[in-house]
Design a protein around this motif. Structure first.
Motif, PDB file in Angstrom:
ATOM      1  N   LEU A  62       0.833  -1.202   0.000  1.00  0.00           N
ATOM      2  CA  LEU A  62       0.000   0.000   0.000  1.00  0.00           C
ATOM      3  C   LEU A  62       0.870   1.255   0.000  1.00  0.00           C
ATOM      4  N   ALA A  63       1.914   1.239   0.820  1.00  0.00           N
ATOM      5  CA  ALA A  63       2.791   2.408   0.926  1.00  0.00           C
ATOM      6  C   ALA A  63       3.411   2.717  -0.430  1.00  0.00           C
ATOM      7  N   ILE A  64       3.871   1.662  -1.098  1.00  0.00           N
ATOM      8  CA  ILE A  64       4.506   1.882  -2.397  1.00  0.00           C
ATOM      9  C   ILE A  64       3.498   2.383  -3.430  1.00  0.00           C
ATOM     10  N   ALA A  65       2.319   1.768  -3.417  1.00  0.00           N
ATOM     11  CA  ALA A  65       1.286   2.197  -4.364  1.00  0.00           C
ATOM     12  C   ALA A  65       0.904   3.651  -4.104  1.00  0.00           C
ATOM     13  N   TYR A  66       0.804   3.999  -2.824  1.00  0.00           N
ATOM     14  CA  TYR A  66       0.406   5.354  -2.466  1.00  0.00           C
ATOM     15  C   TYR A  66       1.456   6.376  -2.931  1.00  0.00           C
ATOM     16  N   LEU A  67       2.725   6.054  -2.617  1.00  0.00           N
ATOM     17  CA  LEU A  67       3.799   6.970  -3.004  1.00  0.00           C
ATOM     18  C   LEU A  67       3.828   7.174  -4.515  1.00  0.00           C
ATOM     19  N   PHE A  68       3.658   6.085  -5.235  1.00  0.00           N
ATOM     20  CA  PHE A  68       3.678   6.167  -6.688  1.00  0.00           C
ATOM     21  C   PHE A  68       2.522   7.020  -7.190  1.00  0.00           C
ATOM     22  N   LEU A  69       1.333   6.740  -6.649  1.00  0.00           N
ATOM     23  CA  LEU A  69       0.160   7.474  -7.120  1.00  0.00           C
ATOM     24  C   LEU A  69       0.278   8.945  -6.771  1.00  0.00           C
ATOM     25  N   GLU A  70       0.749   9.223  -5.548  1.00  0.00           N
ATOM     26  CA  GLU A  70       0.870  10.596  -5.081  1.00  0.00           C
ATOM     27  C   GLU A  70       1.733  11.417  -6.037  1.00  0.00           C
ATOM     28  N   THR A  71       2.866  10.842  -6.452  1.00  0.00           N
ATOM     29  CA  THR A  71       3.746  11.586  -7.359  1.00  0.00           C
ATOM     30  C   THR A  71       3.158  11.639  -8.762  1.00  0.00           C
ATOM     31  N   SER A  72       2.521  10.558  -9.174  1.00  0.00           N
ATOM     32  CA  SER A  72       2.043  10.511 -10.564  1.00  0.00           C
ATOM     33  C   SER A  72       0.777  11.323 -10.779  1.00  0.00           C
ATOM     34  N   MET A  73      -0.014  11.432  -9.727  1.00  0.00           N
ATOM     35  CA  MET A  73      -1.285  12.132  -9.906  1.00  0.00           C
ATOM     36  C   MET A  73      -1.054  13.585 -10.312  1.00  0.00           C
ATOM     37  N   GLN A  74       0.067  14.126  -9.809  1.00  0.00           N
ATOM     38  CA  GLN A  74       0.377  15.509 -10.185  1.00  0.00           C
ATOM     39  C   GLN A  74       0.634  15.593 -11.681  1.00  0.00           C
ATOM     40  N   THR A  75       1.389  14.629 -12.184  1.00  0.00           N
ATOM     41  CA  THR A  75       1.641  14.568 -13.619  1.00  0.00           C
ATOM     42  C   THR A  75       0.325  14.471 -14.367  1.00  0.00           C
ATOM     43  N   LEU A  76      -0.514  13.585 -13.845  1.00  0.00           N
ATOM     44  CA  LEU A  76      -1.781  13.319 -14.511  1.00  0.00           C
ATOM     45  C   LEU A  76      -2.648  14.578 -14.534  1.00  0.00           C
ATOM     46  N   SER A  77      -2.666  15.306 -13.392  1.00  0.00           N
ATOM     47  CA  SER A  77      -3.541  16.482 -13.310  1.00  0.00           C
ATOM     48  C   SER A  77      -3.026  17.579 -14.243  1.00  0.00           C
ATOM     49  N   ARG A  78      -1.715  17.592 -14.474  1.00  0.00           N
ATOM     50  CA  ARG A  78      -1.157  18.626 -15.334  1.00  0.00           C
ATOM     51  C   ARG A  78      -1.328  18.287 -16.824  1.00  0.00           C
ATOM     52  N   LEU A 106      -1.185 -17.886  -1.609  1.00  0.00           N
ATOM     53  CA  LEU A 106      -2.497 -17.645  -2.219  1.00  0.00           C
ATOM     54  C   LEU A 106      -3.275 -16.641  -1.367  1.00  0.00           C
ATOM     55  N   LEU A 107      -3.188 -16.829  -0.054  1.00  0.00           N
ATOM     56  CA  LEU A 107      -3.877 -15.916   0.861  1.00  0.00           C
ATOM     57  C   LEU A 107      -3.337 -14.490   0.707  1.00  0.00           C
ATOM     58  N   LEU A 108      -2.010 -14.381   0.645  1.00  0.00           N
ATOM     59  CA  LEU A 108      -1.400 -13.055   0.503  1.00  0.00           C
ATOM     60  C   LEU A 108      -1.829 -12.399  -0.803  1.00  0.00           C
ATOM     61  N   THR A 109      -1.812 -13.176  -1.878  1.00  0.00           N
ATOM     62  CA  THR A 109      -2.158 -12.573  -3.164  1.00  0.00           C
ATOM     63  C   THR A 109      -3.643 -12.197  -3.197  1.00  0.00           C
ATOM     64  N   ILE A 110      -4.473 -13.044  -2.610  1.00  0.00           N
ATOM     65  CA  ILE A 110      -5.900 -12.707  -2.599  1.00  0.00           C
ATOM     66  C   ILE A 110      -6.124 -11.457  -1.755  1.00  0.00           C
ATOM     67  N   ALA A 111      -5.373 -11.371  -0.634  1.00  0.00           N
ATOM     68  CA  ALA A 111      -5.517 -10.192   0.221  1.00  0.00           C
ATOM     69  C   ALA A 111      -5.073  -8.926  -0.508  1.00  0.00           C
ATOM     70  N   SER A 112      -4.234  -9.110  -1.531  1.00  0.00           N
ATOM     71  CA  SER A 112      -3.734  -7.924  -2.229  1.00  0.00           C
ATOM     72  C   SER A 112      -4.616  -7.524  -3.406  1.00  0.00           C
ATOM     73  N   ILE A 113      -5.663  -8.299  -3.650  1.00  0.00           N
ATOM     74  CA  ILE A 113      -6.538  -7.996  -4.795  1.00  0.00           C
ATOM     75  C   ILE A 113      -7.128  -6.578  -4.713  1.00  0.00           C
ATOM     76  N   PRO A 114      -7.622  -6.158  -3.536  1.00  0.00           N
ATOM     77  CA  PRO A 114      -8.158  -4.784  -3.484  1.00  0.00           C
ATOM     78  C   PRO A 114      -7.127  -3.741  -3.907  1.00  0.00           C
ATOM     79  N   LEU A 115      -5.853  -3.988  -3.526  1.00  0.00           N
ATOM     80  CA  LEU A 115      -4.794  -3.063  -3.922  1.00  0.00           C
ATOM     81  C   LEU A 115      -4.592  -3.075  -5.433  1.00  0.00           C
ATOM     82  N   PHE A 116      -4.596  -4.279  -5.962  1.00  0.00           N
ATOM     83  CA  PHE A 116      -4.416  -4.412  -7.407  1.00  0.00           C
ATOM     84  C   PHE A 116      -5.553  -3.766  -8.180  1.00  0.00           C
ATOM     85  N   SER A 117      -6.721  -3.769  -7.557  1.00  0.00           N
ATOM     86  CA  SER A 117      -7.861  -3.237  -8.298  1.00  0.00           C
ATOM     87  C   SER A 117      -7.750  -1.725  -8.476  1.00  0.00           C
TER      88      SER A 117
END
Lengths: 318, 309
Positions: free
Chosen positions: A35-51, A124-135
């Motif tokens: 989650l932390a990595i996804a958040y950091l990536f999105l946080e930086t990229s969203m600025q690019t996207l908004s511009r 399998l449990l870990l990957t299934i738990a990560s599905i919401p993140l992947f979505s």
């Protein structure tokens, strides 16, 4: 097949595993890192996207996020699985429960498989738990749900291969600490050696065949699931957004039909693709390792080829 | 039930079991006695299909341990001298797990487990985590585990080690009950008195060899046919030993501080000439007494080696 999953070792392992707080903390930590990595990536990229927002950038962002998540998850699995499996048999030996298990009619293969499947179900449990993140990726588009399922299947195959090395070390070494260290060393050494050897063979090939226009994939690459992952990601992103095999000097051209392929197992790669071939190769190796492990765990080994009165050496000396 | 024939187990140069042969009759309790490292555990592990012999054979209920290990495993219940338990499993689940390993259907194994928890006196601990149980309780639970599949032969390796006296008595009662149920039991101990009461026959093993084996009663008779005399001295131990060695009826001599213990093949009336000889030689005797023979004595005699003067 039913007998495999009706495995008491698997059932017992799952019960013990799911009862401990360690498992809960592991899942939490795992998701927190992703989650932390996804958040950091999105946080930086969203600025690019908004511009410079456009459909294309949005799609690329999705692919990039997907690639990042997929690679992180792959690395986490590679890091977690040896720790899960390297203690499986040596731990039983240390706890002095292995003998009790071995003198039941359970075959040693069933014991080894039970341990393996329990580790795989954890993945399998870990990957299934990560599905919401992947979505999150679906917000941007570019990746279909089927892609994620394929990726997860590849994770399971990777976990199976890496886990079998862990189990093999666990069988060979008496102490869990030694087995764990050995498993990590073997896995990372294999990862690096196959890459270097593959790269060397590729440059050799290029030197000898300067006019070859197809794709050459050296056999050692098929031993490395990281190659399979990059190939899969490259294929899923159409060879553009993802990392793909570009790092290996293989362009996305190979995903076009009718590209001449050569190198070891190219007949299979032509049908199954690089990641498919990679899955087959590492699965076969994993199965062989598990069979050897089961043979070594077996307390009383009779070599059928010899006369029945002659017995092979026993597994443990104590 | 258990037939061991010319069993040899070698670890490199060390011979753990040296041409051992023995038979345990169906329904019998066989006590396996010997000092630590004599080869008891090795023999039992071979019988439990956990170790391959170097040569020789072990058959359980007619099945060879090497050729049909799975069939042997269904016939035996093995309790090792050291064993562990799984954390995070309750007593009931622990038994259930092993029941499942033997392929016993769920309902049946639940019923068996309840019954066995009752038998070993752990019914009130069924929902306690195994690692919270005391050592004695764990041992009884392990015994219950080895009974899950209703084996014909129980192989118990030092089941009483580390138990307090109360737990030992409880264990004895459980074993008696198992014997009444018709189980054949092979039980080992390095303490003979532990076994003498509950065994039908015993075998004494030393350096991997079976030195004495047979009916407890027969062995007791052999022993009582021989006198044991304890002689306490003030001084002159060596001289006394030399004199005793010259006596034809003295079979063996053990020294223990200021005490000599001798085996005497003569009868009661032959004893006083012995005392007379010693006194006449000015050996300072302060006590001279006959003791009853017991299994400890046999054990000491056959495992003498270094202890012998």
């Amino acid at each position: 097949m039913k007998r495999w999953f009706n495995n008491p070792v698997l059932a017992g392992e799952l019960k013990i595993r799911m009862r401990s707080w360690r498992t809960v903390l592991m899942i939490m930590g795992y998701l927190a890192i992703m989650l932390a990595i996804a958040y950091l990536f999105l946080e930086t990229s969203m600025q690019t996207l908004s511009r410079y927002g456009s459909v294309n950038i949005s799609r690329d962002l999705g692919l990039q996020l997907y690639t990042i998540l997929a690679v992180i998850q792959f690395m986490l699995i590679i890091i977690l699985i040896p720790a899960q499996t390297a203690g499986s048999i040596s731990g039983e030996r240390e706890k002095q429960t292995l003998d009790l298990l071995l003198c039941t009619p359970l075959s040693s293969l069933a014991i080894v498989l039970g341990k393996m499947l329990s580790s795989m179900s954890f993945v399998l449990l870990l990957t299934i738990a990560s599905i919401p993140l992947f979505s999150l990726v679906f917000l941007f588009g570019g990746i279909a749900p089927m892609d994620i399922i394929t990726l997860f299947v590849f994770y399971l195959i990777t976990a199976f291969a890496v886990g079998s090395i862990g189990i093999f070390c666990s069988v060979l070494f008496k102490k869990t600490v030694t087995a764990t260290v050995a498993a990590y060393i073997v896995i990372f050494a294999l990862g690096i050696i196959t890459l270097l050897l593959g790269a060397y063979m590729t440059s050799e090939f290029a030197g000898k065949n300067p006019h070859f226009s197809g794709v050459y994939i050296a056999f050692p690459f098929y031993l490395n699931p990281a190659i399979g992952l990059f190939d899969l990601l490259g294929q899923q992103s159409g060879g553009t957004g993802g990392v793909g095999l570009t790092i290996l000097g293989v362009s996305s051209a190979m995903y076009n039909a009718n590209v001449a392929m050569t190198g070891g197992l190219s007949w299979m790669a032509q049908k199954l693709g690089v990641w498919g071939t990679n899955s087959v190769v590492i699965s076969v190796i994993a199965i062989i390792l598990l069979l050897i492990s089961a043979w070594v765990v077996k307390p009383v080994r009779v070599l059928k080829t010899h006369s029945s009165k002659r017995h092979s050496a026993d597994a443990s000396v104590n | 039930m258990l037939v061991v024939e010319d069993l040899v187990k070698r670890y490199d140069r060390f011979v753990a079991v040296d041409h051992l042969s023995m038979t345990v009759e169906r329904g019998h309790v066989f006590g396996f006695v010997g000092p630590n490292g004599a080869g008891k555990t090795t023999t039992m592990r071979i019988a439990a299909t956990l170790l391959a012999p170097t040569s020789g054979s072990v058959r359980v209920a007619g099945f060879d341990v090497m050729e049909e290990p799975i069939k042997v495993r269904r016939k035996i219940g093995y309790m090792p001298d050291f064993f562990g338990v799984y954390d995070n499993l309750k007593a009931m689940e622990y038994l259930d797990f092993y029941g499942a390993s033997y392929g016993i259907p769920y309902k049946e194994r639940q019923k068996t487990a309840e019954g066995l928890l009752n038998l070993v006196g752990l019914a009130n601990k069924r929902d306690n985590y195994v690692d919270s149980l005391s050592r004695g309780m764990k041992q009884r639970l392990c015994l219950a585990r080895s009974l899950m599949h209703d084996p014909e032969l129980l192989i118990l390796d030092e089941p009483a080690s580390g138990m307090d006296p109360r737990a030992r008595v409880e264990l004895k009662n459980i074993l008696k009950e198992l014997k009444n149920m018709g189980k054949t039991i092979l039980i080992s101990s390095h303490i003979l008195s532990e076994l003498s009461e509950m065994c039908d026959s015993i075998g004494i093993i030393e350096h991997g060899r079976l030195v004495v084996s047979g009916d407890v009663k027969n062995i007791m008779e052999t022993v009582s046919g021989r006198l044991t005399v304890r002689i306490k001295l003030l001084d002159d131990m060596d001289r006394a030993i030399n004199i005793l060695k010259e006596q034809p009826l003295v079979s063996d001599i053990f020294q223990e501080d200021d005490m000599l213990e001798i085996g005497y093949k003569g009868k009661d009336e032959d004893l006083w000439p012995l005392l007379k000889t010693l006194v006449a030689s000015d050996v300072p005797i302060i006590s001279f007494s006959k003791t009853d023979g017991n299994l400890e004595k046999v054990f000491m005699e056959v495992t003498q080696d270094e202890e012998m003067v």
